[in-house]
Design a protein around this motif. Sequence first.
Motif, PDB file in Angstrom:
ATOM      1  N   THR A   2     -29.607 -22.291 -43.030  1.00 24.62           N
ATOM      2  CA  THR A   2     -28.429 -21.569 -42.537  1.00 24.62           C
ATOM      3  C   THR A   2     -27.986 -20.558 -43.575  1.00 24.62           C
ATOM      4  O   THR A   2     -27.860 -20.892 -44.762  1.00 24.62           O
TER       5      THR A   2
ATOM      6  N   ARG B 148     -23.454 -15.942 -38.659  1.00 23.29           N
ATOM      7  CA  ARG B 148     -24.466 -16.457 -39.587  1.00 23.29           C
ATOM      8  C   ARG B 148     -25.722 -16.799 -38.811  1.00 23.29           C
ATOM      9  O   ARG B 148     -25.687 -17.061 -37.610  1.00 23.29           O
TER      10      ARG B 148
ATOM     11  N   ILE C 274     -29.203 -19.129 -38.239  1.00 20.35           N
ATOM     12  CA  ILE C 274     -29.789 -20.456 -38.395  1.00 20.35           C
ATOM     13  C   ILE C 274     -31.261 -20.336 -38.016  1.00 20.35           C
ATOM     14  O   ILE C 274     -31.589 -19.804 -36.953  1.00 20.35           O
TER      15      ILE C 274
ATOM     16  N   GLU D 167     -33.646 -27.101 -40.831  1.00 17.35           N
ATOM     17  CA  GLU D 167     -33.003 -25.812 -40.529  1.00 17.35           C
ATOM     18  C   GLU D 167     -32.455 -25.209 -41.815  1.00 17.35           C
ATOM     19  O   GLU D 167     -32.036 -25.934 -42.722  1.00 17.35           O
TER      20      GLU D 167
END
Length: 136
Positions: free
Chosen positions: A4, A92, A94, A2
Motif C-alpha cells: 500500500t 492511495r 494497493i 499486498e
Amino acid sequence: KEWTSKWFQVDQELINSFATLTYDSQFIHINPNKAKDTDYGTTIAHGFLTMSLLSAMYYDAIPKTDGLKMGINIGFDKLRFLAPVKSNDRIRGIFRLSNITEKNPNIIKLSWSTKIEIEGNAKPALLATWIERQYF
C-alpha cells in the motif's frame, strides 16, 4: 501479500495542470463554480489523472528489486473507474502481485491487481490489472 502506498492529495492545482497538459479542460475538472451545480458538488479529477498517479504510488509502495535494470509498462486489463476523485481528496494505491511469467532468465512479466482507494470512501476510484515487464 499486498503493498500500500502513502496517501496522495489530488488538489485543484494538480487537476488544472493535468487539464493543461492533456488539453482536457472540461468544466467538471477546472471550473469549481459550474461544477458545484453537478451531482458531484465540486470539481473532479480526470480518470486518466487518477490512473497516471499509479506510477508514483507503485514507486512508493513496492520495494526495489536487486539487480533490476529497467521496468516498462505493457498495459492494463479490465481497467475501470468506479468512483470520482473529488478535488482535495486523498488517494492511495494497493498492489497485489497476481502473476509472474519468466520470458527468459533476464526478463519477467508481472501482473498486478491494482486498486486506488479514496480516503473515507468505501468505493474505490479505480480497479485494474496492470502488466509490466522487468529486465535484469
